[in-house]
Scaffold this active site. Structure first.
Site, mmCIF file in Angstrom:
data_model
loop_
_atom_site.group_PDB
_atom_site.id
_atom_site.type_symbol
_atom_site.label_atom_id
_atom_site.label_comp_id
_atom_site.label_asym_id
_atom_site.label_seq_id
_atom_site.Cartn_x
_atom_site.Cartn_y
_atom_site.Cartn_z
ATOM 1 C CG HIS A 173 -3.545 7.314 0.639
ATOM 2 N ND1 HIS A 173 -3.008 7.251 -0.320
ATOM 3 C CD2 HIS A 173 -2.344 6.940 1.404
ATOM 4 C CE1 HIS A 173 -1.861 6.585 -0.582
ATOM 5 N NE2 HIS A 173 -1.407 6.414 0.953
ATOM 6 C CG HIS A 219 -2.053 1.206 1.187
ATOM 7 N ND1 HIS A 219 -2.731 1.410 0.369
ATOM 8 C CD2 HIS A 219 -1.730 2.410 2.017
ATOM 9 C CE1 HIS A 219 -3.305 2.687 0.536
ATOM 10 N NE2 HIS A 219 -2.762 3.320 1.895
ATOM 11 C CB SER A 220 0.926 4.167 0.322
ATOM 12 O OG SER A 220 1.108 5.701 0.142
ATOM 13 C CG MET A 221 7.467 3.664 0.364
ATOM 14 S SD MET A 221 8.313 4.189 1.881
ATOM 15 C CE MET A 221 8.350 3.036 2.736
ATOM 16 C CB SER A 257 -3.243 -0.977 -2.197
ATOM 17 O OG SER A 257 -4.134 0.083 -1.482
#
Length: 255
Positions: free
Chosen positions: A228, A93-95, A121
């Site tokens: 987010h 997820h994200s980074m 994601s």
């Protein structure tokens, strides 16, 4: 698996596909406790514990993506050798999506077995022109960004003692993202499932769809209501999307 790098939050390890989860910037392995306990017990869900947080607070956090990817890939390569034939998948997820993607690419370059599927994601694909979005560098700006993105751990930002503990990891992760440059390369053969919140201030649904260019295999885009950190409100649906993706891979392999 190496207990320094990986955490398991279920009472037993499933005998099916191993799902390795990569946290967001400033996040820790515990970000995936609920997901691990919601997924079917057949899966073996483990979470990566980056250095510089929780029980690894004494370990210096990485300030660049490449060496972090190298370290995680080394650990996964060891496990692949110790348990040959065991299918695995990566979720980030994200980074964590970026780290998972680059880890899959590195394992592929080493000639090691590919993940059954990648689940990416809350992030768009790397920009081939390396047009980096302006990322905050000063501590106050990093904290403002984290507040804007929301999440379940906002209260820690108001506690000076906790903030002193978590800020070094946040600072390092944002530095790693700011200095990352996409090196290019051929699309992976690994199928991708991309997940995104429909009101994510960091990435639009259209931007999330750019991951399609990074695979020659199956591609699925799953859109959820929320920002987010939409996962917190849709754990069951996310678990269902992961299960669907992994079962699709199993069906295809058996066909």
């Amino acid at each position: 698996m190496n207990s320094t790098w990986f955490r398991r939050f279920t009472k037993t390890a499933g005998r099916g596909t191993r799902l390795v989860c990569f946290p967001h910037a400033g996040g820790s392995a515990t970000a995936y406790v609920d997901l691990a306990r919601t997924l079917p017990a057949d899966f073996d869900v483990v979470s990566v514990q980056y250095p510089g947080r929780q029980d690894r607070y004494g370990d210096a956090p990485f300030t660049a993506i490449a060496p972090l990817v190298e370290a995680v890939a080394d650990e996964l390569a060891h496990d692949l050798a110790a348990d040959p034939g065991r299918p695995y998948a990566l979720f980030g997820h994200s980074m964590g999506a970026l780290v998972a993607f680059e880890t899959a690419r590195l394992l592929d370059r080493r000639g090691l077995p590919s993940p059954q599927r990648l689940f990416l994601s809350g992030r768009g694909a790397p920009d081939p022109l390396n047009r980096a979005r302006g990322l905050p560098e000063e501590d106050a700006d990093v904290l403002a960004e984290v507040r804007k993105l929301g999440g379940t751990d906002q209260s820690m930002l108001d506690d000076p003692d906790i903030l002193e503990i978590v800020l070094p990891a946040l600072r390092a992760d944002y530095r790693a993202l700011a200095t990352y440059r996409w090196g290019g390369g051929e699309p992976l053969a690994t199928p991708l499932t991309v997940l995104v919140g429909d009101s994510d201030p960091m990435v639009t649904v259209s931007e999330a769809g750019t991951w399609r260019e990074q695979t020659s295999g199956d591609f699925a885009l799953k859109v959820f209501a929320g920002g987010h950190f939409y996962i917190g409100d849709h754990v069951g649906e996310v678990a269902a999307a992961i299960t669907e993706g992994l079962l699709a891979g199993t069906t295809a392999a058996a066909a």
